[in-house]
Design an enzyme around this catalytic site. Structure first.
Site, PDB file in Angstrom:
ATOM      1  N   GLU A 108      -0.203  -6.822  -1.386  1.00 37.49           N
ATOM      2  CA  GLU A 108      -1.573  -7.322  -1.429  1.00 37.49           C
ATOM      3  C   GLU A 108      -1.818  -8.723  -1.873  1.00 37.49           C
ATOM      4  O   GLU A 108      -0.928  -9.080  -2.638  1.00 37.49           O
ATOM      5  CB  GLU A 108      -2.505  -6.454  -2.346  1.00 37.49           C
ATOM      6  CG  GLU A 108      -3.870  -6.713  -2.451  1.00 37.49           C
ATOM      7  CD  GLU A 108      -4.673  -5.838  -3.490  1.00 37.49           C
ATOM      8  OE1 GLU A 108      -3.714  -5.067  -4.270  1.00 37.49           O
ATOM      9  OE2 GLU A 108      -6.031  -5.907  -3.440  1.00 37.49           O
ATOM     10  N   LYS A 114     -10.183  -4.850   2.806  1.00 34.38           N
ATOM     11  CA  LYS A 114     -10.322  -3.798   1.940  1.00 34.38           C
ATOM     12  C   LYS A 114     -11.474  -3.102   1.870  1.00 34.38           C
ATOM     13  O   LYS A 114     -12.403  -3.694   1.226  1.00 34.38           O
ATOM     14  CB  LYS A 114      -9.622  -4.271   0.579  1.00 34.38           C
ATOM     15  CG  LYS A 114      -9.591  -3.145  -0.475  1.00 34.38           C
ATOM     16  CD  LYS A 114      -8.587  -3.920  -1.817  1.00 34.38           C
ATOM     17  CE  LYS A 114      -8.132  -2.980  -2.740  1.00 34.38           C
ATOM     18  NZ  LYS A 114      -7.480  -3.730  -3.854  1.00 34.38           N
ATOM     19  N   CYS A 159      -3.802  -1.158  -1.391  1.00 36.12           N
ATOM     20  CA  CYS A 159      -4.008  -0.746  -2.678  1.00 36.12           C
ATOM     21  C   CYS A 159      -5.016   0.155  -3.157  1.00 36.12           C
ATOM     22  O   CYS A 159      -4.737   1.577  -2.546  1.00 36.12           O
ATOM     23  CB  CYS A 159      -4.049  -1.917  -3.616  1.00 36.12           C
ATOM     24  SG  CYS A 159      -3.300  -1.677  -5.114  1.00 36.12           S
TER      25      CYS A 159
HETATM   26  C1  ACM Z   1      -5.665  -2.654  -6.680  1.00 32.43           C
HETATM   27  O1  ACM Z   1      -6.398  -2.166  -5.648  1.00 32.43           O
HETATM   28  N1  ACM Z   1      -4.953  -3.918  -6.608  1.00 32.43           N
HETATM   29  C2  ACM Z   1      -5.284  -1.813  -7.967  1.00 32.43           C
END
Ligand code: ACM
Length: 265
Positions: free
Chosen positions: A38, A108, A141
Site C-alpha cells: 500500500e 480502498k 490493507c
Molecule cells: C492499514 O490499513 N494500513 C492498516
C-alpha cells in the site's frame, strides 16, 4: 502462473528514491504478477492535507507511467498502492498495470485510523479482472478486517486477491489462513517494513508478506524486517474448486437469506 510479493521499506516522501528501489526489487525475480505494498512509494503517515496534495499522483502522472512502462517492458502485471489525486479528492488506491498498457484502479473501501483525515472512502467497489487464465481481485490493507471484502472478491470469481498492505497490527497474516480457506482463494498480502516517526507518533510495519493458498497453506512468508522479493507458482484452477468433499460446496451451499436477519431474538 508465477506470483511475486515485493516487500519494501520506503522513506517517507522520497518518491524518486522509493520508486527506483521498487523497480530494482522487481528486477530481481521474474514473475507474471507482482504485488507491491500500500502507498508503496510515498510512505504511509501523512500529517497534513498539504502533504497529501504534494505527494499524490493522478493516473496520467509520471510515477504512474514508470510502473506502466515497467509492466509493458516485462510483459507482467504490476499491482501497487499509491495516493491518488482525483477530481473528487484524494484516495488511498491501488493500480494494476497490465502489459498491454491498460490499468485497473481500486480505491480502498475501509480506511484505517488517521487515513480518515486525509483520504475519501473508496468509491470504486470491489472488482475482479482477468489476466491470461487468472482472475485477480484487488483489496488494500485494512479491508482484510471486514470479511465481506475477501468474500465479495471470491464471489465475484477472484482466483487471487492482490492485497497491497501497510500493516501495523500482527493479525492479518494469521487471519489470511482462515480467509483463504473459507473463500477457497489465493491471498497475496504484500506488506512493508520499517518505522515511520512523524509528528510525535511512530508506526512500525510488520513485514512478513504472505501468500496463502485456497487450502490454507503458507506458500510464501517474508522476513519481519527488511526488503524481500518472494516468488511462487500457483494454480488458479485450485481456487475454482469450492468443494471440500463430495457433499459440500462452500459457495453453492451458502444461504444468504439467513445471514442478514438482524434484530430478531
Ligand atoms: C492499514 O490499513 N494500513 C492498516
Amino acid at each position: 502462473m508465477r506470483v511475486a510479493l515485493v516487500q519494501n521499506s520506503p522513506r517517507f516522501g522520497r518518491k524518486e528514491e522509493n520508486i527506483q528501489r521498487l523497480l530494482s526489487l522487481i528486477d530481481k525475480e521474474k514473475a507474471d504478477v507482482y504485488v507491491l505494498p500500500e502507498l508503496s512509494y510515498t510512505g504511509y503517515q501523512f500529517v497534513s492535507k498539504k502533504e497529501v496534495e504534494e505527494l499524490s499522483d493522478s493516473l496520467d502522472s509520471k510515477p504512474i507511467h514508470r510502473f506502466k512502462e515497467k509492466a509493458q517492458e516485462l510483459g507482467s502485471v504490476i499491482i501497487f498502492g499509491f495516493p491518488e489525486r482525483a477530481e473528487e479528492g484524494f484516495f488511498n488506491s491501488s493500480l494494476a498495470a497490465l502489459p498491454d498498457g491498460s490499468t485497473i484502479l481500486y480505491r480502498k473501501t475501509h480506511l484505517f485510523y488517521k487515513e480518515k483525515l486525509y483520504f475519501l472512502p473508496g468509491n470504486t467497489g470491489f472488482s475482479v479482472f482477468k489476466y491470461k487464465d487468472m482472475r485477480i481481485g484487488l483489496a488494500i490493507c485494512f479491508d482484510w478486517f471486514f470479511p465481506e471484502s475477501f468474500r465479495t472478491l471470491a464471489l465475484l470469481g477472484a482466483d487471487l486477491i492482490a492485497h497491497c498492505s501497510n500493516l501495523v497490527m500482527p493479525y492479518c497474516q494469521q487471519a489470511n489462513f482462515a480467509q483463504a480457506l473459507m473463500n477457497r482463494v489465493y491471498i497475496a498480502t504484500a506488506n512493508r517494513t520499517g518505522t515511520e516517526f512523524r509528528e510525535e507518533e511512530s508506526l512500525t510495519f510488520t513485514g512478513e508478506s504472505v501468500l496463502v493458498s485456497p487450502r490454507g497453506e503458507y506458500l510464501l512468508r517474508g522476513p519481519e524486517e527488511g526488503e524481500a522479493v518472494l516468488v511462487c507458482d500457483i494454480d488458479p484452477m485450485l481456487s475454482r474448486d469450492k468443494k471440500i468433499n463430495p457433499y459440500n460446496d462452500v459457495f453453492m451451499e451458502r444461504r444468504p437469506s439467513f445471514y442478514t436477519r438482524l434484530g430478531t431474538p
